[in-house]
Design an enzyme around this catalytic site. Structure first.
Site: not given
Ligand code: NAD
Length: 367
Positions: A196, A192-194, A92
């Site tokens: 994923v 967290g509604v990013g 990573k």
């Molecule tokens: P992202 O950055 O798109 O989404 C994360 C969301 O969480 C954002 O909207 C952010 O504003 C929000 N956030 C941050 N701190 C917060 C808090 N304290 N309270 C509420 N919301 C908060 O990231 P993602 O790609 O959606 O990934 C989300 C998680 O899943 C991460 O931990 C990432 O490592 C893990 N993950 C992602 C993938 C992938 O395919 N994208 C794969 C495996 C694991």
């Protein structure tokens, strides 16, 4: 020459202790003054194959926090690949700083050169605050980058596939807890509604779940509320929501001393990496509370399952989704093993992953 004082040298040596304790093979600090790039690449284990894992960009409170994050995340990748049956090791990268301020073409391409300098021992992809477009910039400097757009024969954004895997893991865990895998009428809190999280909400709503969301980013909340009828709560309140299922999809370590007593759900399944702040202590606390917990590195493996065929030069989305669907059965196997052997689900999953690494290590010793 800058002199290193005693306190600084102690800090370096204690970092080495941490790296040794977690079993990493290689940790590289990357610094480039002209672009302001500060990054750490951690290679945890390459027994199963080259270390693959995304690059996360984040404004860490301290360099120590960044180091701990990359060490934990890269270790998680080793177990994620191992339990998913992929021939990949765990690695990573983290880039330290504010993506909005620092990220530009030169900055990204300089990082691509650092990745390239490891000659394929580490292969990168996207993670938080890194996009498919950023991967294209890196690809101008290195072949060791995955998650390129489908128009470039890549696998594109892994997030929808990750969300599908989390959804599969959630149904399997709900089946274990309630004897039926339907999410119809289940109260689900999504932190967290990013990338994923918002795709996960689509699946949950489609199945008739009652969803509450929290996010620190207003535009990400709006993307969900524009589409679905969900309740929105203040990010700090998400642990107190009356829910059957808690889905952590933001940062890691949200299952800890302060939150476990507040969590009402009896099922926890989410996308975030390293959800348990302390794997042993907090895994045990969940078990004692009777909470069914789906190991994060298993249920969020959809992203890496999606990327693997790209690495093999043979990407088909349908096949990636079919492979990801198997998370349901794997999750059931692990929850059953945990129950039968009276251990936490996290430990049960680690044991399966460790065994595969040990077995394959022996195969590799044969000439
Ligand atoms: P992202 O950055 O798109 O989404 C994360 C969301 O969480 C954002 O909207 C952010 O504003 C929000 N956030 C941050 N701190 C917060 C808090 N304290 N309270 C509420 N919301 C908060 O990231 P993602 O790609 O959606 O990934 C989300 C998680 O899943 C991460 O931990 C990432 O490592 C893990 N993950 C992602 C993938 C992938 O395919 N994208 C794969 C495996 C694991």
């Amino acid at each position: 020459m800058v002199e290193v004082n005693e306190a600084q040298s102690t800090e370096v040596f204690s970092s080495f202790n941490e790296i040794t304790k977690m079993g990493h093979e290689q940790v590289v600090y990357c610094y480039d003054e002209p672009t302001g790039l500060k990054a750490i690449i951690a290679i945890h284990n390459t027994v199963l194959g080259p270390a693959l894992g995304g690059t996360r960009m984040w404004s860490y409170a301290s360099d120590q926090d960044a180091l701990i994050d990359v060490l934990r995340l890269s270790r998680g990748m080793t177990y994620k690949a191992a339990i998913s049956g992929l021939n990949l090791g765990g690695g990573k990268a983290v880039i330290i700083g504010d993506a909005k301020q620092l990220k530009n073409e030169a900055f990204l391409r300089r990082f691509g050169r650092f990745v390239d300098s490891l000659s394929g021992r580490y292969i990168t992809a996207e993670d938080m605050n890194m996009s498919t477009a950023d991967m294209v910039q890196l690809s101008y400097e290195t072949d060791y980058v995955m998650g390129l757009p489908e128009s470039m024969n890549g696998s594109g954004d892994p997030s929808p596939v990750t969300a599908y895997g989390v959804y599969m893991g959630m149904k399997a865990t709900v089946n274990k807890a309630y004897g039926i895998d339907s999410l119809q009428g289940k109260k689900i809190s999504v932190q967290g509604v990013g990338q994923v999280g918002h795709y996960l909400v689509d699946y949950l709503i489609k199945e008739g779940a009652i969803v509450t969301v929290a996010d620190i980013n207003e535009s990400n909340i709006k993307r969900v509320t524009d589409k679905h009828d969900v309740t929105v709560v203040n990010p700090e309140m998400i642990y107190d929501v009356d829910a059957d299922i808690y889905a952590p999809c933001a940062m890691g370590a949200t299952i800890n001393d302060n939150t476990i007593s507040r969590i009402k759900a009896n099922v926890i399944v989410g996308a975030a990496n390293n959800q348990l702040k302390d794997e042993v202590k907090h895994g045990d606390m969940l078990k004692q509370k009777g909470i069914f917990y789906a190991p994060d590195f298993l249920v969020n493996a959809g992203g890496i399952i999606n990327i693997f065929p790209e690495l093999m030069g043979n990407y088909h989305k349908e096949l990636a989704l079919q492979q990801t669907e198997k998370i349901y059965d794997k999750c059931t196997e692990i929850l059953n093993k945990a129950e039968n052997e009276d251990k936490t689900s996290h430990k049960a999953a680690l044991e399966i992953a460790d065994k595969r690494i040990a077995d394959m290590g022996k195969v590799k010793l044969a000439y």
